[in-house]
Design a protein around this motif. Sequence first.
Motif, PDB file in Angstrom:
ATOM      1  N   VAL A 134      41.647  36.839  27.090  1.00 18.35           N
ATOM      2  CA  VAL A 134      42.840  36.426  27.700  1.00 18.35           C
ATOM      3  C   VAL A 134      43.627  37.615  27.628  1.00 18.35           C
ATOM      4  N   VAL A 135      44.491  37.900  28.681  1.00 19.72           N
ATOM      5  CA  VAL A 135      45.448  39.060  28.723  1.00 19.72           C
ATOM      6  C   VAL A 135      46.542  38.937  27.452  1.00 19.72           C
TER       7      VAL A 135
ATOM      8  N   ARG B 155      47.142  30.080  34.557  1.00 17.43           N
ATOM      9  CA  ARG B 155      45.917  30.505  33.720  1.00 17.43           C
ATOM     10  C   ARG B 155      45.505  31.722  34.422  1.00 17.43           C
ATOM     11  N   ILE B 156      45.488  32.000  35.684  1.00 13.35           N
ATOM     12  CA  ILE B 156      45.010  33.145  36.550  1.00 13.35           C
ATOM     13  C   ILE B 156      45.888  33.607  37.574  1.00 13.35           C
ATOM     14  N   GLY B 157      45.493  34.681  38.031  1.00 12.52           N
ATOM     15  CA  GLY B 157      46.274  35.215  39.240  1.00 12.52           C
ATOM     16  C   GLY B 157      47.205  36.335  39.061  1.00 12.52           C
ATOM     17  N   SER B 158      47.462  36.743  37.868  1.00  8.06           N
ATOM     18  CA  SER B 158      48.277  37.935  37.347  1.00  8.06           C
ATOM     19  C   SER B 158      47.757  38.617  36.136  1.00  8.06           C
ATOM     20  N   PHE B 159      48.403  39.460  35.734  1.00  9.17           N
ATOM     21  CA  PHE B 159      48.089  40.153  34.308  1.00  9.17           C
ATOM     22  C   PHE B 159      49.297  39.760  33.369  1.00  9.17           C
ATOM     23  N   ALA B 160      49.963  38.531  33.644  1.00  6.49           N
ATOM     24  CA  ALA B 160      50.924  38.165  32.418  1.00  6.49           C
ATOM     25  C   ALA B 160      50.243  37.790  31.514  1.00  6.49           C
ATOM     26  N   ARG B 161      50.991  38.001  30.294  1.00  6.93           N
ATOM     27  CA  ARG B 161      50.395  37.348  29.069  1.00  6.93           C
ATOM     28  C   ARG B 161      49.802  36.170  28.918  1.00  6.93           C
TER      29      ARG B 161
ATOM     30  N   ARG C 209      47.135  34.834  30.642  1.00  4.93           N
ATOM     31  CA  ARG C 209      46.221  34.556  31.670  1.00  4.93           C
ATOM     32  C   ARG C 209      44.931  35.071  31.255  1.00  4.93           C
ATOM     33  N   ASP C 210      43.748  34.291  31.877  1.00  2.92           N
ATOM     34  CA  ASP C 210      42.245  34.600  31.535  1.00  2.92           C
ATOM     35  C   ASP C 210      42.242  36.041  32.418  1.00  2.92           C
ATOM     36  N   ALA C 211      41.471  36.778  31.626  1.00  2.00           N
ATOM     37  CA  ALA C 211      41.383  38.453  32.020  1.00  2.00           C
ATOM     38  C   ALA C 211      40.108  38.150  33.118  1.00  2.00           C
TER      39      ALA C 211
ATOM     40  N   VAL D 139      35.000  38.648  34.144  1.00  2.00           N
ATOM     41  CA  VAL D 139      35.187  37.506  33.881  1.00  2.00           C
ATOM     42  C   VAL D 139      35.643  36.969  32.411  1.00  2.00           C
ATOM     43  N   LEU D 140      36.692  36.784  32.396  1.00  2.07           N
ATOM     44  CA  LEU D 140      37.206  36.748  30.637  1.00  2.07           C
ATOM     45  C   LEU D 140      37.045  37.931  29.817  1.00  2.07           C
ATOM     46  N   GLY D 141      37.139  39.000  30.830  1.00  2.00           N
ATOM     47  CA  GLY D 141      37.314  40.554  29.983  1.00  2.00           C
ATOM     48  C   GLY D 141      35.742  40.998  29.800  1.00  2.00           C
ATOM     49  N   GLU D 142      34.774  39.986  30.563  1.00  4.15           N
ATOM     50  CA  GLU D 142      33.107  40.692  30.521  1.00  4.15           C
ATOM     51  C   GLU D 142      32.960  40.864  31.816  1.00  4.15           C
ATOM     52  N   PRO D 143      32.271  42.250  31.980  1.00  4.50           N
ATOM     53  CA  PRO D 143      31.610  42.169  33.206  1.00  4.50           C
ATOM     54  C   PRO D 143      30.535  41.505  33.840  1.00  4.50           C
ATOM     55  N   ALA D 144      30.746  41.166  34.898  1.00  2.00           N
ATOM     56  CA  ALA D 144      29.960  40.041  35.866  1.00  2.00           C
ATOM     57  C   ALA D 144      28.916  40.496  36.581  1.00  2.00           C
TER      58      ALA D 144
END
Length: 440
Positions: free
Chosen positions: A47-48, A377-383, A385-387, A431-436
């Motif tokens: 999460v961001v 939940r998504i769509g930006s880098f606001a605190r 948000r899912d990474a 996806v959630l901070g992990e390379p996909a």
Amino acid sequence: MSAPPARAAGRTVAFRGELLDFSDDPRRDARALRHLPDGLLVVRDGVVERCEPADTALATLPPGTPVTDLRGCLVVPGFVDAHVHYAQTDVIASHGHALLDWLENYTFPAEARFADPAHARATAEFFLDQLLRNGTTTAAVFATSHPASVDAFFAAAHARRLRMVCGKVMMDRHCPEALRDTAAGAFHDSAALIERWHGRGRLAYAVTPRFAPTSSDAQLEAAARLLDRYPGVRLQTHVAENDAEIRWVAELHPWSRSYLDVYDRFGLVREGTLFAHCIHLDDADWARLAGARSVAVHCPTSNTFLGSGLFDYERAHAANAPVALATDVGGGTSFGMLATMHEAYKVARLAGNDFDGLDAFYLATLGGARALGFADRIGSFARGRDADFVVLDPRATPLLARRTGLARTLEERLFVLLTLADDRAVAQTYVLGEPALPAR
Ligand code: GUN
Ligand code: FE
């Protein structure tokens, strides 16, 4: 079904690169764009946590935090494809027909193959690979009328920990027997799928009547009952795509004022309803759609490929209607949102209008997240948000390197990217901070 693979708790990682995101539609608020030429995205447990200029953020980063160096690349929130048919993966690039013939000759036979769950599972995996290699991390997806096709899709998305929306196509008339359900059967199958999948991991269900011609009155009523029974479940369908389709709907529902009015009569024009195409709407339709906070989903490559017509973004914007952008594969010709942005630009030009890089990247990120009800939940880098994010390499090809190197402004660079880049420019999708994607 087991939970998706767990990740170690309390893990902080950081990504350094050029960061771009939006807090609103840049047409409405010029300050909605955040651009950090050298930024740091700090991610805790997927999460961001922070998105800040690198110089200050690095100074306060806990010692030992791994920093992935993405300098030289543009990092944006994962793309959102607001309308796509995973079961039409093999229909892409089918030559020479308008909508209704295309459905009959190519689409229905391809969808009939999803009676085989093994085919559904294999296609779902291939489809998700395509999305990820194009930087798309969330989509609103049509399965087929077979409930097992939804199970196959959700199981594959869940295992990859993706945020996805999907639904069983409801279709009880004017289609081949092999694909036909009933009003009652579609209600029960959809309800069972909602109970099984909606809200599990990052999955959400959308009630999915294909379009007005293939659902009886009883089935459209059943769709509304599902929405009443399950708050938070969305609805996705098609509207006002093609002239022959529109004439057919008028014949089937002589009482209706318009195509959209048919859905309205059955209580389906609601907040968050995703209406693909919306090419041939009149002023009353636009006012109704915007007033209900339904979403007009722009599918430019599909609309040019099938010869359906030109979506009017200016008109949608003037009506204050929520808009999202989508590939609509297999009517659409690319899994990539970059190619989709490019086509949206051309569609605007054919009407003498503009559609710039900021419009495009907004719609493909926060605009899409809002349309799907996921903006928190998504769509930006606001605190918080899912990474989920995509790393674009502006030097991925010799031509891209040459042309982006000449760009003087951010907008120009975005425009060059959307015009020239394809999946080769997607260096990585997280996806959630992990390379996909496999490392190149
Ligand atoms: N209208 C009804 N079904 C479909 C479909 O599968 N694709 C498109 N583009 N339009 C439709
Ligand atoms: Fe579609």
